[in-house]
Design an enzyme around this catalytic site. Structure first.
Site, PDB file in Angstrom:
ATOM      1  N   HIS A  17       8.302   6.620  10.056  1.00 36.30           N
ATOM      2  CA  HIS A  17       7.512   6.390   8.598  1.00 36.30           C
ATOM      3  C   HIS A  17       6.843   7.677   8.602  1.00 36.30           C
ATOM      4  CE1 HIS A  17       5.210   4.958   5.498  1.00 36.30           C
ATOM      5  NE2 HIS A  17       4.757   4.085   5.818  1.00 36.30           N
ATOM      6  N   ARG A  27       0.948  -1.116   0.043  1.00 35.22           N
ATOM      7  CA  ARG A  27      -0.049  -0.013   0.000  1.00 35.22           C
ATOM      8  C   ARG A  27       0.726   1.004   0.069  1.00 35.22           C
ATOM      9  NH1 ARG A  27      -4.237  -0.395   4.337  1.00 35.22           N
ATOM     10  NH2 ARG A  27      -4.166  -2.739   3.730  1.00 35.22           N
ATOM     11  N   THR A  28       1.916   1.155   0.690  1.00 35.41           N
ATOM     12  CA  THR A  28       2.867   2.440   0.744  1.00 35.41           C
ATOM     13  C   THR A  28       3.503   2.769  -0.673  1.00 35.41           C
ATOM     14  OG1 THR A  28       3.423   2.170   2.832  1.00 35.41           O
ATOM     15  CG2 THR A  28       4.651   3.685   1.756  1.00 35.41           C
ATOM     16  N   ARG A  48      12.322   2.666   1.103  1.00 35.18           N
ATOM     17  CA  ARG A  48      11.890   1.927   2.332  1.00 35.18           C
ATOM     18  C   ARG A  48      13.067   1.110   2.498  1.00 35.18           C
ATOM     19  NH1 ARG A  48       6.237  -0.841   3.807  1.00 35.18           N
ATOM     20  NH2 ARG A  48       6.088   1.497   4.441  1.00 35.18           N
ATOM     21  N   LYS A  63      23.333  -8.355  -4.883  1.00 37.19           N
ATOM     22  CA  LYS A  63      24.449  -8.915  -5.564  1.00 37.19           C
ATOM     23  C   LYS A  63      25.708  -8.219  -4.622  1.00 37.19           C
ATOM     24  CE  LYS A  63      23.006  -8.507  -9.965  1.00 37.19           C
ATOM     25  NZ  LYS A  63      22.977  -7.425 -10.750  1.00 37.19           N
TER      26      LYS A  63
END
Ligand SMILES: [Zn+2]
Lengths: 437, 310
Positions: B137, B59-60, B109, B87
């Site tokens: 957040h 959702r974010t 994020r 990697k």
């Protein structure tokens, strides 16, 4: 170099501070044939390199009983050569290096390798601390006798605690046969392993998981109990909490054979230094609160804490320039240890220079059972010259260590070692003070 | 206020009350666009916004992407699986590589606290923290503020109670700081095993008894139980959690008449919140979702306002 005869060195009119004899007075000191020849009011010596040291201090070579020199294995972080160069520049003539190299110093050949490397570099005597357990795996004891023969001065699994109490007991018991010293990195991993800074207000503010004081206190208490049980010699490394100081104080009062050290960052910084996710302020144990800092200073003042040791922990930039949680623990400290002691202990807290020299030379020598910390005539000439008024800025370009992971970068200091003499040989001379003319 | 002081949106810790009000006001004017039949306006045409998600999010990410598209920005999404991070590339290298493609904003994020702050130190683009570890957040807190202001017409003086895993919730950290900065009274409640030390220093009080915590609340916010962030189980069972801290229909009799219920989503229905509560007329959970797009549009607009005026 070896065959060249060193001219005698005559230090005139200095403040001579000798913790071994509790003396602090102005006078002359003559170094001849690698030894301290004499101390007196007006010494003359025809062929000596003579220096007027009015306003300067002459002290026994400083001893740092807890450094990481990273060789063998992590030469990209530091080598014995660069680490000892930094040591000499910090005023040190002896450093004890921890065994968490790769491979770890758990056998006599590595111990000898370290000693030889240091001798070849010629900046500072290195006293290897061997690991308590093979491969620092926490399972089987190393060969204490063999390691001591090779030149190890103590045993520690530093970097890691000895997690099993039964094994720590065994190590302490076995050390009795040799009156060897066991150095404890005191940490209860069960409580610390998720954290990356001190647990408290700042960790909550920054959203980082914390390490409570109890993680250290519990481990210090356990090891003090085991030292009491066995009667062996225990030394607690890098004390950072108020609780540990008190536990050690009480153990000493009961007659337990325990000594302890703290690092300059624990008496000069608090957890606030982590703000901004500063990985150069990340170390283990972590920087604590002001209350802990004050307790550590009190411990140094009343003799609960015996020594100042840097826990010099050089790291390459990749290990530090990353997410805080991933960043390696530790900071370099050899070149800032004395300046911080002068700044905080002498000028802010009113310690006498004699007290500080005890913490930085005489006591560590005694704990490690090596010579040093004394200016007695006849002693090997390990001598440091300090200018207590020398002002400088601790700049990255001027650091001798290979690494520059220090929270004190660009800090302005007053006072530092300006020359270092190890066994009569000049290993550091900031401004050419001791150059033969 | 004409423009934001902050160059990046890293956390509520760094935003001043005037900046917060400015963001909310901007979001309010942009929300109107979302009501139009054609929900697209041109102000960020030619701008590039990169969504760099090192942690799964539905959702974010969707909300940020929609916000960018509504403003006509070009968007690129990189999530952990497709990026080169796996990697062994360092975060700084990854960021610098993306930076070389000249994006205007990077929305990130990351599972680790402080990662967006590190990014911001090393690149020139604006950085929006879309959630870092257990830390912050901020866009969620801003949309929560927006939703509350929209509903009550004010924030100051309201009583907000947050229930749940306070220690592992970046939403809680941001909301505590956000609401207390704007003059609300914040109370946190939950199992003591999920309370970080000195949480009060962020600007709230701690109450262990749920009834007590709910008594004077104008807003009750339940948090998702973050099982994935806890090392070991911090409470005995979900059953017991639901019994002691779950918001179910029995709370209705305790709440003030006009008290509303919020949740940052996704809800563990039946654990921290029962369906009767989530779907009740007290719930403004779906408003939160709509408002999320408006608030994120505001952040994009304001962060790029500077250069647009040139
Ligand atoms: Zn250690």
């Amino acid at each position: 170099m070896k065959n060249r005869v060193m001219p005698p060195i005559l230090l005139k009119g200095a403040r001579i501070i000798d913790p071994a004899n509790n003396k602090d007075q102005v006078g002359d000191l003559l170094i001849k044939d690698q030894k301290i020849d004499s101390i007196g009011a007006d010494i003359q010596c025809e062929d000596a390199v003579e220096t007027n040291l009015a306003g300067k201090w002459v002290v026994p070579g400083l001893i740092d009983m807890h450094v990481h020199l990273r060789e063998p294995g992590f030469e990209y972080k530091e080598t014995i050569e660069t680490g000892t160069m930094a040591a000499a520049a910090g005023g040190f003539t002896k450093v004890a290096c921890m065994p968490n190299t790769s491979p770890p110093n758990d056998n006599e050949s590595i111990t000898r390798f370290i000693i030889e490397r240091a001798e070849r570099a010629g900046y500072c005597k290195v006293l290897p601390v061997a690991s308590i357990t093979r491969g620092q795996q926490g399972r089987n004891l190393t060969e204490f006798f063999d390691l001591l023969q090779a030149g190890a001065v103590a045993f520690s699994d530093d970097g890691l605690p000895v997690t099993k109490a039964s094994l720590m007991r065994l190590a302490l018991e076995y050390s009795l046969n040799f009156d060897a010293l066991i150095i404890s990195h005191a940490e209860e991993l069960e409580l610390s392993v998720q954290g990356c800074m001190n647990e408290g207000k700042t960790s909550t503010k920054l959203g980082l998981k914390g390490i409570p004081n109890a993680a250290e206190d519990i481990a210090v208490f356990r090891d003090c109990c085991l030292a009491e049980l066995t009667g062996a010699r225990l030394h607690i490394a890098h004390v950072s909490t108020k609780g540990s100081v008190e536990i050690i104080r009480q153990a000493k009062a009961r007659g337990v054979r325990v000594t302890a050290e703290t690092a300059p960052h624990y008496f000069s910084l608090t957890e606030e230094a982590v703000n901004g996710y500063n990985t150069f302020a990340k170390m283990n144990p972590p920087l604590r609160t002001e209350e802990d800092r004050k307790a550590v200073i009190q411990g140094l003042r009343d003799g609960t804490l015996d020594a100042i040791a840097t826990d010099h922990a050089p790291h390459d930039i990749l290990s530090k320039e990353c997410e805080f949680e991933l960043a390696a623990n530790g900071i370099i400290g050899l070149e800032t240890s004395l300046p911080l002691a002068l700044d905080v202990l002498v000028r802010q807290e009113g310690f006498s220079p004699l007290e500080v020299m005890k913490l930085m030379s005489f006591n560590p020598a005694k704990i490690l059972n090596v010579d040093g910390g004394s200016l007695n005539p006849g002693h090997k000439a390990d001598v440091t010259i300090i200018d207590p008024d020398f002002q400088f800025c601790y700049k990255r370009e001027e650091i001798r260590s290979k690494a520059f992971n220090s929270p004190f970068l660009n800090k302005k200091f007053t006072g530092r070692a300006i020359a270092t003499i190890m066994a009569g040989k000049v290993t550091f001379d900031l401004n050419g003070l001791l150059k033969a003319r | 206020m004409k423009k934001l002081k902050s160059r990046h949106i890293l956390g509520m810790a760094h935003l001043e009350p005037e900046e917060i009000t400015f963001i909310l006001d901007t979001a309010e004017s942009l929300k109107e666009i979302l009501q139009r039949p054609i929900k697209k306006v041109p102000p960020l045409r030619g701008r590039t916004i990169v969504h760099l998600f090192f942690e799964p999010s539905t959702r974010t990410k969707l909300s940020f992407e929609l916000a960018a598209k509504r403003l006509s920005a070009d968007t690129v999404s990189i999530s952990k699986g497709t990026s080169s991070v796996v990697k062994g590339e360092t975060l700084i290298d990854t960021a610098k590589n993306i930076e070389a493609m000249k994006p205007d904003i990077i929305v990130m994020r990351h599972s680790m606290t402080g990662a967006p702050h590190l990014l911001a130190k090393h690149i020139d683009s604006a950085v929006i923290n879309a959630g870092d570890g257990i830390n912050e957040h901020p866009s969620q807190a801003l949309l929560d503020l927006f939703s509350v202001r929209e509903h009550f017409g004010r924030i100051k003086g309201l009583n907000l109670t947050i229930v749940g895993d306070i220690a592992h919730s970046r939403v809680a950290h941001s909301d505590i700081m956000a609401f207390s900065k704007m003059g609300a009274n914040v109370t946190v409640c939950g199992p003591a095993t999920m309370m970080p030390p000195d949480i009060e220093s962020l600007g709230c009080r701690t109450v262990f008894d749920l009834k007590e915590a709910l008594k004077d609340a104008d807003i009750v916010m339940a948090l998702r139980i973050q099982k994935e962030r806890q090392g070991m189980a911090l409470f005995p069972s979900e059953r017991e959690y639901a019994q002691v801290f779950g918001l179910n229909s029995s709370i209705f009799s305790l709440l003030k008449k006009d008290c509303v219920v919020m949740h940052p989503g996704p809800i563990n229905r039946g654990v921290e919140m029962s369906p009767e509560v989530a779907d009740s007329n007290r719930s403004i959970i779906l408003d939160q979702v709509t408002n999320g797009v408006a608030v994120r549009m505001a952040l994009f607009t304001l962060l790029l306002a500077d250069s647009r005026e040139e």
